[in-house]
Design a protein around this motif. Structure first.
Motif, PDB file in Angstrom:
ATOM      1  N   TRP A 154     -53.002 -58.866 -12.097  1.00 28.69           N
ATOM      2  CA  TRP A 154     -52.890 -59.947 -11.115  1.00 28.69           C
ATOM      3  C   TRP A 154     -51.572 -59.860 -10.357  1.00 28.69           C
ATOM      4  N   THR A 155     -50.506 -59.467 -11.064  1.00 32.24           N
ATOM      5  CA  THR A 155     -49.222 -59.299 -10.385  1.00 32.24           C
ATOM      6  C   THR A 155     -49.340 -58.254  -9.283  1.00 32.24           C
ATOM      7  N   ASN A 156     -49.991 -57.121  -9.619  1.00 32.85           N
ATOM      8  CA  ASN A 156     -50.177 -56.075  -8.615  1.00 32.85           C
ATOM      9  C   ASN A 156     -51.066 -56.544  -7.476  1.00 32.85           C
ATOM     10  N   ILE A 157     -52.153 -57.258  -7.823  1.00 31.89           N
ATOM     11  CA  ILE A 157     -53.066 -57.753  -6.794  1.00 31.89           C
ATOM     12  C   ILE A 157     -52.345 -58.733  -5.877  1.00 31.89           C
ATOM     13  N   VAL A 214     -51.674 -58.306  -1.930  1.00 27.87           N
ATOM     14  CA  VAL A 214     -52.126 -59.272  -0.924  1.00 27.87           C
ATOM     15  C   VAL A 214     -50.940 -59.737  -0.077  1.00 27.87           C
ATOM     16  N   ALA A 215     -49.808 -59.995  -0.746  1.00 32.97           N
ATOM     17  CA  ALA A 215     -48.630 -60.492  -0.029  1.00 32.97           C
ATOM     18  C   ALA A 215     -48.071 -59.452   0.937  1.00 32.97           C
ATOM     19  N   GLU A 216     -48.306 -58.170   0.632  1.00 36.93           N
ATOM     20  CA  GLU A 216     -47.735 -57.113   1.460  1.00 36.93           C
ATOM     21  C   GLU A 216     -48.664 -56.677   2.575  1.00 36.93           C
ATOM     22  N   VAL A 217     -49.834 -57.306   2.677  1.00 39.18           N
ATOM     23  CA  VAL A 217     -50.740 -56.971   3.772  1.00 39.18           C
ATOM     24  C   VAL A 217     -50.061 -57.304   5.094  1.00 39.18           C
ATOM     25  N   SER A 267     -45.159 -49.057  -8.020  1.00 39.75           N
ATOM     26  CA  SER A 267     -45.874 -48.500  -6.872  1.00 39.75           C
ATOM     27  C   SER A 267     -45.226 -49.026  -5.596  1.00 39.75           C
ATOM     28  N   LEU A 268     -45.294 -48.238  -4.538  1.00 38.76           N
ATOM     29  CA  LEU A 268     -44.604 -48.554  -3.291  1.00 38.76           C
ATOM     30  C   LEU A 268     -45.631 -48.723  -2.181  1.00 38.76           C
ATOM     31  N   THR A 269     -45.731 -49.953  -1.678  1.00 37.15           N
ATOM     32  CA  THR A 269     -46.566 -50.241  -0.516  1.00 37.15           C
ATOM     33  C   THR A 269     -45.746 -51.111   0.433  1.00 37.15           C
ATOM     34  N   GLY A 270     -46.291 -51.373   1.611  1.00 33.87           N
ATOM     35  CA  GLY A 270     -45.533 -52.179   2.566  1.00 33.87           C
ATOM     36  C   GLY A 270     -44.290 -51.435   3.024  1.00 33.87           C
TER      37      GLY A 270
END
Length: 560
Positions: free
Chosen positions: A354-357, A361-364, A432-435
């Motif tokens: 859930w933390t990752n999800i 979502v926040a980084e969309v 993991s690196l997104t955004g």
């Protein structure tokens, strides 16, 4: 009907377009009346604009109104003609919206033919006559009729402002050039207007271009809104489907456990009841035998006693109830414990995922990526704290400083893990690196250090060069040493120039496909940059480090 001796205002019966008495009068929906031919001609001229307006009130009619002769008004006009009260044809001396009106006229004002710079008023031909007849007024300066007369007259000299002072950027009269504007650069106002007109056209073109650009942006924004809504709806639907599948799977497992428990319950209860029945039968038999023995014990016939005793005293083999033991803790408690363990594991998984999800979502992000920062302060807004994953570390690497630092040393005794790099002396991050992310690495050593990003599914095992950062399509790496830099991706080497620094800054804009490396010292210098035209990141990335020689080290710097 007009009566004799009554003054008739014939202007009420004049067409506002031709200014003559109404001919074949018609009244349009807004209530104003015109000659039929006049209003037809007016509307014919508006056909290209696809609208029809009233020349007086400017009311818009989307559909061209049908015209019908106003019989009552036509009769009134005819009566005027018959009674001789018709005035002479209306002349065209009345002021229209674009004309300068006479300041003296009352009611419907006539066009001004001159403006007086002394009186600061405009006059029609009739009201101008005193300026020609009266001696004191003959000295006044008359000019062509002009609106906003006071603004066009020099307050000091009462002359028309016909000159433009470029030095002071203002309009002046010719007398001003002889005193307070003496020596200034001056030109005729008309000439300056011509120059400014050219600038105005350029500005208009710039504005038109900006309007077109903004309209394109608006269209893009609308497309982005539609894309966001569509993507969000699909994500909600897909998530709901996945969660429903999970719920269904859990419910299926719950039903299976319930069925197994009930089946075991039925089997065990059946066995217990069968044993219970045997014991009850044995109790009945024992009670009967005990009664016979009691009866035998009170008989007085010795012979009968001795004859019957052997058969009555013999006992059949007993069911040993002493072997029956109860489970004081409950028979199915282990099942509850096993299900509880499953619940705790699921809760841990749900909490972690859930933390990752939630972060995903926040980084969309929407629209085109924000511009890359220009200063280190700007980059620090996207700083990412990174720690290394011990399960991926090669046996030659040792982690320290809370897993932020890696050094190459002698062989380590790490336990087996499928994520571990077996031959390449490299390691990946936990995070993991997104955004948009930014981090810095401080490196030390005589050999090479690879500052990398990689997908999680990079090869881990074997001595193949495919496992090495930058030598496959799953990773990108900047290799640094004391001589300079090389960038590798898909086994393609790209020489990189720039100041050698022991600290490397890495900026990632995952959505835009941007990866930038910076040399960080007192200033930041861009070393190498890739962007969407070269690559598109299709998975979350992980930070990586490769070390070539024993004694080399690299540390992810804590950024404030």
């Amino acid at each position: 009907m007009a009566q004799k001796g009554v003054r008739v205002d014939e202007e009420k019966y004049c067409c506002p377009i031709c200014l003559d008495l109404l001919s074949n009068p018609v009244t349009i929906p807004c209530g104003h009346s015109y000659c039929m031919d006049c209003i037809k001609d007016h509307w014919d001229g508006e056909e290209q604009r696809k609208i029809h307006t009233c020349p007086q009130c400017r009311k818009v009619f989307l559909l061209r109104p049908a015209l019908e002769k106003n019989i009552m008004l036509a009769d009134l006009v005819e009566d005027l003609k018959k009674t001789g009260l018709q005035a002479a044809p209306i002349d065209h001396c009345y002021a229209g919206p674009e004309d300068v009106a006479c300041d003296v006229c009352t009611g419907r004002k006539k066009k001004a033919v001159k403006s007086c710079v002394v009186c600061l008023a405009s006059y029609c031909q009739n009201h101008l006559q005193p300026h020609y007849d009266a001696a004191p007024l003959q000295e006044h300066n008359l000019i062509a009729p002009t609106k906003k007369l006071q603004q066009k007259i020099c307050s000091s000299h009462k002359k028309v402002k016909e000159i433009f002072c470029r030095t002071d950027q203002q309009c002046i009269c010719y007398l001003c050039t002889m005193d307070e504007h003496k020596g200034h650069e001056t030109v005729p106002a008309a000439a300056e207007r011509t120059e400014k007109q050219k600038e105005l056209q350029e500005r208009r073109q710039q504005i038109k271009q900006r309007i077109q650009d903004k309209q394109k942006d608006v269209k893009l924004l609308q497309q982005e809104v539609e894309a966001i809504n569509g993507s969000a709806d699909k994500a909600v639907g897909d998530s709901e489907k996945i969660y429903n599948e999970l719920i269904h799977h859990i419910q299926k497992r719950s039903s299976d456990v319930k069925q197994q428990i009930r089946s075991q319950q039925e089997t065990k209860v059946s066995r217990v009841k069968e044993l219970q029945k045997k014991l009850e039968q044995e109790i009945t038999e024992l009670k009967r035998k005990e009664a016979e023995l009691e009866k035998l014990s009170i008989t007085e016939d010795h012979t009968q006693f001795l004859q019957n005793y052997p058969s009555l005293s013999a006992l059949s083999e007993s069911t040993h109830s002493s072997s029956i033991t109860r489970c004081p803790q409950g028979y199915f408690k282990e099942v509850t414990a096993a299900v509880s363990e499953l619940r705790e594991k699921l809760q841990d998984i749900l909490r972690d995922t859930w933390t990752n999800i939630s972060l995903t979502v926040a980084e969309v992000e929407v629209l085109l990526s924000e511009p890359e920062p220009k200063t280190r302060t700007g980059f620090l807004k996207y700083s990412k704290e990174i720690t290394l994953d011990p399960n991926t570390a090669n046996m030659k690497l040792i982690l320290s400083e809370g897993n932020r630092k890696v050094a190459r040393m002698n062989q380590q005794s790490y336990p087996y893990h499928p994520d571990r790099f077996t031959d390449s002396s490299q390691v990946l991050s936990r995070e993991s690196l997104t955004g948009r992310c930014y981090w810095e690495i401080e490196w030390r050593g005589r050999g090479e250090v690879g500052v990398s990003v990689s997908y999680m599914n990079i090869n881990r095992a074997g001595k193949s060069v495919n496992c090495l950062f930058g030598f496959n399509d799953k990773s990108w790496s900047l290799y640094c040493d004391s001589k300079g830099y090389l960038f590798w991706h898909k086994r393609i080497k790209t020489p990189v120039s720039g100041p050698v620094s022991s600290r490397i800054g890495v900026y990632l804009d995952h959505r835009a496909g941007i990866l930038s490396y910076y040399s960080v010292s007192k200033t930041m210098t861009l070393l190498h940059r890739i962007q969407t035209v070269q690559t598109t990141f299709t998975q979350p990335l992980y930070a990586g480090v490769w070390l070539s020689d024993d004694g080399d080290s690299a540390e992810f710097v804590k950024l404030k």
